[in-house]
Design an enzyme around this catalytic site. Structure first.
Site, PDB file in Angstrom:
ATOM      1  N   SER A 101       6.287   9.282  -1.220  1.00 15.54           N
ATOM      2  CA  SER A 101       7.741   9.075  -1.187  1.00 15.54           C
ATOM      3  C   SER A 101       8.449  10.324  -1.702  1.00 15.54           C
ATOM      4  O   SER A 101       7.914  11.066  -2.538  1.00 15.54           O
ATOM      5  CB  SER A 101       8.143   7.866  -2.037  1.00 15.54           C
ATOM      6  OG  SER A 101       7.903   6.652  -1.340  1.00 15.54           O
TER       7      SER A 101
ATOM      8  N   ILE B  69       4.403   5.190   2.252  1.00 18.09           N
ATOM      9  CA  ILE B  69       5.762   5.246   1.705  1.00 18.09           C
ATOM     10  C   ILE B  69       6.111   3.887   1.116  1.00 18.09           C
ATOM     11  O   ILE B  69       6.141   2.887   1.822  1.00 18.09           O
ATOM     12  CB  ILE B  69       6.780   5.650   2.791  1.00 18.09           C
ATOM     13  CG1 ILE B  69       6.443   7.056   3.327  1.00 18.09           C
ATOM     14  CG2 ILE B  69       8.205   5.615   2.241  1.00 18.09           C
ATOM     15  CD1 ILE B  69       7.150   7.437   4.595  1.00 18.09           C
TER      16      ILE B  69
ATOM     17  N   ASP C 209      -3.610  -2.238   0.779  1.00 17.54           N
ATOM     18  CA  ASP C 209      -3.420  -0.977   0.066  1.00 17.54           C
ATOM     19  C   ASP C 209      -4.084  -1.068  -1.308  1.00 17.54           C
ATOM     20  O   ASP C 209      -3.793  -1.966  -2.096  1.00 17.54           O
ATOM     21  CB  ASP C 209      -1.914  -0.718  -0.080  1.00 17.54           C
ATOM     22  CG  ASP C 209      -1.593   0.665  -0.603  1.00 17.54           C
ATOM     23  OD1 ASP C 209      -2.395   1.588  -0.379  1.00 17.54           O
ATOM     24  OD2 ASP C 209      -0.521   0.822  -1.235  1.00 17.54           O
ATOM     25  N   HIS C 210      -4.978  -0.147  -1.588  1.00 14.10           N
ATOM     26  CA  HIS C 210      -5.635  -0.045  -2.900  1.00 14.10           C
ATOM     27  C   HIS C 210      -6.390  -1.311  -3.308  1.00 14.10           C
ATOM     28  O   HIS C 210      -6.149  -1.882  -4.374  1.00 14.10           O
ATOM     29  CB  HIS C 210      -4.621   0.330  -3.978  1.00 14.10           C
ATOM     30  CG  HIS C 210      -4.159   1.742  -3.897  1.00 14.10           C
ATOM     31  ND1 HIS C 210      -4.905   2.805  -4.365  1.00 14.10           N
ATOM     32  CD2 HIS C 210      -3.036   2.274  -3.358  1.00 14.10           C
ATOM     33  CE1 HIS C 210      -4.252   3.936  -4.120  1.00 14.10           C
ATOM     34  NE2 HIS C 210      -3.124   3.640  -3.510  1.00 14.10           N
TER      35      HIS C 210
ATOM     36  N   SER D 121      -0.204  -4.351  -1.169  1.00 12.94           N
ATOM     37  CA  SER D 121      -1.061  -4.062  -2.309  1.00 12.94           C
ATOM     38  C   SER D 121      -1.552  -5.366  -2.927  1.00 12.94           C
ATOM     39  O   SER D 121      -1.106  -6.460  -2.551  1.00 12.94           O
ATOM     40  CB  SER D 121      -0.276  -3.264  -3.355  1.00 12.94           C
ATOM     41  OG  SER D 121       0.767  -4.079  -3.888  1.00 12.94           O
TER      42      SER D 121
ATOM     43  N   GLU E  50     -10.997   6.307  -0.584  1.00 13.02           N
ATOM     44  CA  GLU E  50     -10.285   7.357  -1.315  1.00 13.02           C
ATOM     45  C   GLU E  50     -11.265   8.176  -2.127  1.00 13.02           C
ATOM     46  O   GLU E  50     -12.171   7.649  -2.771  1.00 13.02           O
ATOM     47  CB  GLU E  50      -9.213   6.773  -2.240  1.00 13.02           C
ATOM     48  CG  GLU E  50      -8.416   7.848  -2.973  1.00 13.02           C
ATOM     49  CD  GLU E  50      -7.144   7.335  -3.633  1.00 13.02           C
ATOM     50  OE1 GLU E  50      -6.536   8.098  -4.405  1.00 13.02           O
ATOM     51  OE2 GLU E  50      -6.751   6.186  -3.375  1.00 13.02           O
TER      52      GLU E  50
END
Length: 310
Positions: A215, A256, A83-84, A50, A135
């Site tokens: 998760s 996860i 990520d993101h 991230s 997304e």
């Protein structure tokens, strides 16, 4: 084997009705634990960082640690994923810095703006041989210390998802069907909208769908954290059987993070409490690394279902 992108991973996963585990990394021990598990399970993995992880460890450290892991386990297909990513500039920096996959998260923007920036990222990424995850829809919870209230969560509209992919050319799409970021995912009963997922799958045949916030917040690890001095109260995640079902449908990537954090922290807390005389970081970090390996092996077997798929 060098780092790879996710195209072949997802193609095989879709055909085999399983998913690929995308595990967040922040340091050497986490990367080692994940890769040891992937080697034993003979499974492809996605190592993802991230923006917070990049700020913490430094992007060059993460890239070089992952490349070292790939040299150690050349038979394991590994993608390095952002990520993101919050903007084009962050995605571009990761593409230029050696990532093989990036995510632009434009879910906070109106549809048209999300399309515009995602398309910009796709054009740059594809020109450099990198794939793009986007997304549509918003998850509740906490991601990198940024909170999204449950009232602001928006489930993904299947028709919009198909239109979004057509307009942007993104290679995979994260959708909102009931998962949530962080350790405190539900105040009531867990719920995943399989009907919505099925509609997306029909409108986007053979197209890889991604689940974030997946998760499970396994109770035994929460209990161990608390037993050895932690304060993780009221945590609740997504049941693993619900995720496993999603992985047999259109979902090809399951993220996860929280479960890894819980497992590692629980092991380190236990080590420090049981061995207060020990001040050697290698000892308690070794325990943490083993906990990461055990957790990832479990997730590969029970959740994503990718054991012995390479």
């Amino acid at each position: 084997m060098a780092l790879t992108d996710t195209k072949e991973m997802f193609r095989k996963a879709y055909e085999g009705h399983y998913a690929i585990g995308a595990f967040n990394v922040n340091n050497m021990e986490i990367i080692q634990g994940i890769m040891e598990a992937a080697h034993e399970e003979q499974s492809a993995v996605i190592l993802q960082a991230s923006e917070g992880a990049r700020k913490y460890a430094g992007s060059p450290y993460i890239v070089d640690l992952v490349k070292t892991a790939v040299r150690q386990y050349p038979e394991i297909p590994v993608a390095l994923h952002l990520d993101h990513g919050s903007c084009f500039e962050v995605c571009k920096d990761c593409i230029d810095g050696g990532f093989t996959s990036v995510m632009f998260d434009g879910s906070k923007h109106p549809f048209e703006e999300n399309v515009r920036i995602t398309k910009q990222v796709v054009e740059y990424a594809h020109a450099h041989g990198v794939v793009v995850e986007a997304e549509l829809g918003r998850l509740a919870g906490v991601e990198d210390m940024v909170s999204v209230d449950a009232k602001d969560a928006i489930f993904t509209d299947p028709e919009e998802a198909a239109e979004f992919v057509a307009l942007t050319g993104c290679d995979s799409l994260a959708i909102a069907i009931g998962t949530s970021h962080g350790a405190y995912k539900y105040s009531g009963e867990p719920y995943l909208d399989y009907e919505r997922l099925e509609k997306v799958g029909k409108l986007l045949p053979n197209y890889p769908i991604v689940l974030h916030g997946a998760s499970t917040v396994i109770p035994e690890y929460v209990a161990k954290c608390n037993e050895f001095g932690g304060k993780v109260l009221g945590a609740k995640g997504v049941p693993e059987d619900m995720l496993r079902k999603a992985a047999t449908m259109a979902v090809c990537k399951i993220n996860i993070d929280t479960d890894i954090r819980l497992a590692m922290t629980a092991a380190i807390r236990e080590s420090l409490v049981k061995h207060p005389e020990n001040f050697d970081p290698r000892s308690y970090l070794k325990a943490g690394r083993q906990a990461v390996k055990d957790m990832v092996s479990h997730k590969i077997q029970a959740v994503v279902g990718s054991s012995h798929s390479i």
